[in-house]
Write an enzyme that holds these catalytic residues in place. Structure first.
Site, PDB file in Angstrom:
ATOM      1  N   GLU A 137       0.862  -1.190   0.000  1.00 56.87           N
ATOM      2  CA  GLU A 137       0.000   0.000   0.000  1.00 56.87           C
ATOM      3  C   GLU A 137       0.890   1.230   0.000  1.00 56.87           C
ATOM      4  OE1 GLU A 137      -2.952  -0.233   3.083  1.00 56.87           O
ATOM      5  OE2 GLU A 137      -4.101  -1.725   1.992  1.00 56.87           O
ATOM      6  N   HIS A 248      -9.880   9.792   3.496  1.00 59.30           N
ATOM      7  CA  HIS A 248      -9.518   8.791   2.484  1.00 59.30           C
ATOM      8  C   HIS A 248      -9.884   9.339   1.120  1.00 59.30           C
ATOM      9  CE1 HIS A 248      -8.913   5.076   0.373  1.00 59.30           C
ATOM     10  NE2 HIS A 248      -8.407   4.558   1.474  1.00 59.30           N
ATOM     11  N   ARG A 294      -1.865   9.646   1.243  1.00 54.09           N
ATOM     12  CA  ARG A 294      -3.317   9.839   1.155  1.00 54.09           C
ATOM     13  C   ARG A 294      -3.740  11.299   1.140  1.00 54.09           C
ATOM     14  NH1 ARG A 294      -5.904   5.149   5.034  1.00 54.09           N
ATOM     15  NH2 ARG A 294      -5.332   3.509   3.572  1.00 54.09           N
ATOM     16  N   HIS A 355     -12.004   9.481   7.366  1.00 57.60           N
ATOM     17  CA  HIS A 355     -11.724   8.054   7.462  1.00 57.60           C
ATOM     18  C   HIS A 355     -11.125   7.626   8.794  1.00 57.60           C
ATOM     19  CE1 HIS A 355     -10.923   4.083   5.997  1.00 57.60           C
ATOM     20  NE2 HIS A 355      -9.615   4.213   6.112  1.00 57.60           N
ATOM     21  N   ARG A 390      -1.566   8.708   9.436  1.00 52.81           N
ATOM     22  CA  ARG A 390      -1.430   7.266   9.639  1.00 52.81           C
ATOM     23  C   ARG A 390      -0.884   6.590   8.392  1.00 52.81           C
ATOM     24  NH1 ARG A 390      -5.873   2.789   8.972  1.00 52.81           N
ATOM     25  NH2 ARG A 390      -6.415   4.237   7.330  1.00 52.81           N
TER      26      ARG A 390
HETATM   27  C1  FAD Z   1     -14.161   1.353   5.824  1.00 54.71           C
HETATM   28  C2  FAD Z   1     -12.918   1.239   6.655  1.00 54.71           C
HETATM   29  C3  FAD Z   1     -11.819   0.547   6.166  1.00 54.71           C
HETATM   30  C4  FAD Z   1     -10.653   0.444   6.932  1.00 54.71           C
HETATM   31  N1  FAD Z   1      -9.604  -0.289   6.453  1.00 54.71           N
HETATM   32  C5  FAD Z   1      -8.517  -0.482   7.256  1.00 54.71           C
HETATM   33  C6  FAD Z   1      -7.474  -1.357   6.844  1.00 54.71           C
HETATM   34  O1  FAD Z   1      -7.507  -1.943   5.778  1.00 54.71           O
HETATM   35  N2  FAD Z   1      -6.409  -1.512   7.690  1.00 54.71           N
HETATM   36  C7  FAD Z   1      -6.318  -0.873   8.898  1.00 54.71           C
HETATM   37  O2  FAD Z   1      -5.332  -1.053   9.607  1.00 54.71           O
HETATM   38  N3  FAD Z   1      -7.319  -0.056   9.312  1.00 54.71           N
HETATM   39  C8  FAD Z   1      -8.410   0.140   8.532  1.00 54.71           C
HETATM   40  N4  FAD Z   1      -9.427   0.939   8.966  1.00 54.71           N
HETATM   41  C9  FAD Z   1      -9.337   1.532  10.311  1.00 54.71           C
HETATM   42  C10 FAD Z   1      -9.589   0.444  11.359  1.00 54.71           C
HETATM   43  O3  FAD Z   1     -10.654  -0.365  10.921  1.00 54.71           O
HETATM   44  C11 FAD Z   1      -9.949   1.034  12.697  1.00 54.71           C
HETATM   45  O4  FAD Z   1      -9.033   2.024  13.065  1.00 54.71           O
HETATM   46  C12 FAD Z   1      -9.932  -0.042  13.784  1.00 54.71           C
HETATM   47  O5  FAD Z   1     -10.704  -1.139  13.380  1.00 54.71           O
HETATM   48  C13 FAD Z   1     -10.463   0.538  15.067  1.00 54.71           C
HETATM   49  O6  FAD Z   1     -10.674  -0.507  15.974  1.00 54.71           O
HETATM   50  P1  FAD Z   1     -11.241  -0.158  17.404  1.00 54.71           P
HETATM   51  O7  FAD Z   1     -11.338  -1.455  18.119  1.00 54.71           O
HETATM   52  O8  FAD Z   1     -10.460   0.928  18.005  1.00 54.71           O
HETATM   53  O9  FAD Z   1     -12.705   0.458  17.117  1.00 54.71           O
HETATM   54  P2  FAD Z   1     -13.953  -0.151  16.344  1.00 54.71           P
HETATM   55  O10 FAD Z   1     -13.619  -1.378  15.619  1.00 54.71           O
HETATM   56  O11 FAD Z   1     -14.587   0.946  15.585  1.00 54.71           O
HETATM   57  O12 FAD Z   1     -14.941  -0.541  17.535  1.00 54.71           O
HETATM   58  C14 FAD Z   1     -15.567   0.453  18.312  1.00 54.71           C
HETATM   59  C15 FAD Z   1     -16.533  -0.207  19.282  1.00 54.71           C
HETATM   60  O13 FAD Z   1     -16.933   0.760  20.242  1.00 54.71           O
HETATM   61  C16 FAD Z   1     -18.327   0.673  20.445  1.00 54.71           C
HETATM   62  N5  FAD Z   1     -18.814   1.955  20.951  1.00 54.71           N
HETATM   63  C17 FAD Z   1     -18.632   3.194  20.444  1.00 54.71           C
HETATM   64  N6  FAD Z   1     -19.233   4.110  21.224  1.00 54.71           N
HETATM   65  C18 FAD Z   1     -19.811   3.431  22.244  1.00 54.71           C
HETATM   66  C19 FAD Z   1     -20.606   3.807  23.360  1.00 54.71           C
HETATM   67  N7  FAD Z   1     -20.930   5.084  23.615  1.00 54.71           N
HETATM   68  N8  FAD Z   1     -21.059   2.833  24.189  1.00 54.71           N
HETATM   69  C20 FAD Z   1     -20.769   1.533  23.963  1.00 54.71           C
HETATM   70  N9  FAD Z   1     -20.015   1.129  22.917  1.00 54.71           N
HETATM   71  C21 FAD Z   1     -19.548   2.060  22.071  1.00 54.71           C
HETATM   72  C22 FAD Z   1     -18.863   0.300  19.092  1.00 54.71           C
HETATM   73  O14 FAD Z   1     -20.178  -0.215  19.205  1.00 54.71           O
HETATM   74  C23 FAD Z   1     -17.820  -0.714  18.642  1.00 54.71           C
HETATM   75  O15 FAD Z   1     -18.126  -1.967  19.212  1.00 54.71           O
HETATM   76  C24 FAD Z   1     -10.587   1.066   8.211  1.00 54.71           C
HETATM   77  C25 FAD Z   1     -11.689   1.768   8.697  1.00 54.71           C
HETATM   78  C26 FAD Z   1     -12.858   1.848   7.936  1.00 54.71           C
HETATM   79  C27 FAD Z   1     -14.039   2.599   8.486  1.00 54.71           C
END
Ligand code: FAD
Length: 526
Positions: A137, A248, A294, A355, A390
């Site tokens: 990438e 993005h 990006r 993003h 990032r």
């Molecule tokens: C479309 C897309 C594609 C991506 N592609 C990539 C990729 O290819 N590679 C990469 O490294 N990163 C990628 N990213 C970024 C990456 O997915 C995220 O940064 C990462 O998954 C975040 O993980 P997390 O566990 O911090 O949060 P998340 O996976 O977003 O989980 C957040 C959790 O918090 C909960 N939550 C939020 N607020 C509350 C609340 N008030 N009360 C209770 N629960 C709550 C939600 O319900 C959820 O369960 C992408 C992001 C997107 C949107």
């Protein structure tokens, strides 16, 4: 089909195999409360399970998270021609002078073991023969992106972690359980308000993900409204570098279609960007053309959209062999086809969208925030790993590595009893509603004033409009997050990484400083 794919009983999953009975004590007074069931929260739950009861809550279904939508992959220096030092160098370079070197080192050094552990727990990454398949990438100097089922990497990692967490006694996962605020006792965080009821815990982990939904156009799911940042700020935690939001360049832009991400991996596989006049424009903006960073690609697209008057540009992979797109990017291919675009033969209309949040709740290397007993990991946290921008596919790795690190630090909290009584912050609990008109107003203003290209007048206008308190409890988190972004973006009079000021287009000073906001709302640089 594997258990996570079959769907989970959403209301309550009790891994002690006593479904149907209500472990009120465990639910309302767990040892550890994890807010968020994405990759960071699930990884932490696995680490904490042996030390006490763990309650993991998700605002909506357990599967609605950015982790579920992550397509392109997870970066790790595991291929034969790669080294952790190269991964470190690429990460620092993308971060544009603002990375925390120790955090980057922890990420890249602990990454390979973290991935092997995921594989041991059942994560299946794509392979060529029996060897792991690595793709490239933008801004990576080596092929180091692992992917799963082509473009469902986050879903596969979350599935493996979910299976692991749900198999451990003491881990309880609750969907549709919204946390509206943190609860404080004398000297720190003592729990949180869950659907309006207090939950007491010895340590609380914020793993609430990102904040893309505060912008009008975003690739993020509905749950990504920056709740963790808003709650932590209200409770008095320090917020760092929140002005750095990655836009993005290529989200699907079709009337009636979702703002679906067309992963950078498509450009990694040769996809070309053209404006609506058919001109392949990236060579006019950067020597790396489509593989430029990006933020450069996003601004180039904005500029081409302005020049042509079209609301999008085109992303074209139709020159690849027949069947290639369908096989390499099955999920993206199917989604585009559903909206009438056959990527095998047609270019897709694309435009930039919010993003990823590089900033967030300020933490140390072990996930500790500035408030006792409050930890943060994943996208909600600002560990300093990403600096001002990032590096693609580093965020899933950060969620895995720092989710485990934060959990290990939380273990030290296990014997300390919270003191109570609680202080409940004064505002009433928020009831999230999607169609509140105030919500649309804030998101539109955030896009217009705090978007890809910023300048003082727009940022000052946003600050002024957001000076008053939120018009309704439902929008108070968005309101707070956009106000933080606007204030920090106004104070940062330079362009660096993903933060671009048309009135200050150069970097300032030899040493990059972090923006930090404390409870008094002042932006300080240090
Ligand atoms: C479309 C897309 C594609 C991506 N592609 C990539 C990729 O290819 N590679 C990469 O490294 N990163 C990628 N990213 C970024 C990456 O997915 C995220 O940064 C990462 O998954 C975040 O993980 P997390 O566990 O911090 O949060 P998340 O996976 O977003 O989980 C957040 C959790 O918090 C909960 N939550 C939020 N607020 C509350 C609340 N008030 N009360 C209770 N629960 C709550 C939600 O319900 C959820 O369960 C992408 C992001 C997107 C949107």
């Amino acid at each position: 089909m594997r258990p996570f794919d079959r769907g989970v009983p959403e209301r309550r999953v009790c891994s002690m195999r006593c479904r149907g009975c209500y472990h009120r004590h465990l639910l309302m007074q767990p040892d550890f409360l994890i807010i968020g069931a994405g990759v960071a929260g699930l990884r932490a739950a696995v680490e904490l399970a042996s030390a006490g009861s763990v309650l993991v809550v998700a605002k909506e279904s357990l599967r609605e998270s950015s982790s579920e939508y992550a397509q392109g992959g997870i970066a790790v220096a595991l291929s034969d021609d790669d080294e952790v030092e190269l991964h470190e160098r690429d990460t620092l370079s993308a971060g544009d002078g603002l990375c925390d070197r120790a955090a980057v080192r922890a990420l890249v050094r602990e990454g390979p073991a973290a991935i092997r552990q995921l594989i041991d727990w059942g994560a299946e990454f794509d392979r060529e023969g029996c060897k792991l398949a690595f793709s490239r990438e933008a801004a990576h100097s080596r092929n180091r992106i692992l992917h799963a089922q082509g473009d469902s990497t986050g879903r596969e990692i979350a599935r493996a972690l979910y299976s692991k967490a749900a198999s451990l006694p003491g881990v309880t996962l609750r969907s549709y359980s919204s946390i509206s605020d943190l609860l404080l006792d004398g000297d720190g965080v003592a729990g949180a308000l869950l659907n309006g009821e207090p939950v007491r815990a010895r340590a609380v982990l914020l793993a609430t993900g990102g904040l893309g939904r505060v912008f009008l156009h975003t690739t993020n799911p509905d749950v990504a409204t920056g709740d963790g940042v808003a709650m932590a700020y209200r409770a008095g935690a320090e917020i760092q570098d929140i002005e750095f939001v990655q836009f993005h360049p290529t989200a699907l832009h079709l009337p009636g279609a979702p703002c679906f991400l067309l992963s950078e991996a498509l450009r990694g596989e040769g996809a070309q960007l053209r404006n609506t006049a058919g001109d392949r424009f990236m060579e006019r903006y950067h020597p790396l053309r489509e593989m430029a960073p990006r933020d450069v690609v996003a601004r180039a697209i904005v500029s081409e959209m302005a020049a042509t008057g079209a609301p999008h540009v085109l992303l074209d992979l139709s020159h690849r062999d027949a069947g290639f797109v369908r096989a390499r990017f099955p999920r993206i291919y199917r989604t585009c086809l559903r909206y009438g675009v056959d990527l095998e033969t047609q270019a897709a209309p694309v435009a930039p969208a919010a993003h990823y949040a590089m900033g967030g709740v300020r933490t140390g290397l072990d996930g500790r925030t500035s408030l006792p007993r409050l930890y943060a990991a994943g996208e909600v946290a600002c560990t300093g790993v990403h600096g001002a921008n990032r590096l693609a596919s580093n965020s899933l790795l950060e969620a895995v590595v720092f989710g485990a690190r934060a959990a290990r630090a939380m273990l030290s909290q296990s014997s300390a009893e919270p003191r109570g009584p609680f202080t409940v912050l004064p505002e009433p609990p928020a009831a999230p509603t999607a169609e509140n008109p105030a919500l649309a107003g804030i998101r539109t203003m955030a896009w217009r004033c705090c978007g890809i290209i910023r300048e003082a007048a727009g940022l000052a206008e946003a600050c002024r409009l957001l000076e008053t308190s939120a018009p309704s409890p439902e929008v108070r988190n968005l309101h707070a997050v956009v106000a933080l972004i606007a204030r920090c973006a106004l104070a940062r009079e330079e362009s660096r990484g993903a933060h671009f000021r048309s009135d200050f287009p150069e970097k300032r000073g030899r040493v990059a400083l972090h923006s930090i906001v404390q409870r008094d709302g002042e932006v300080r640089f240090r």
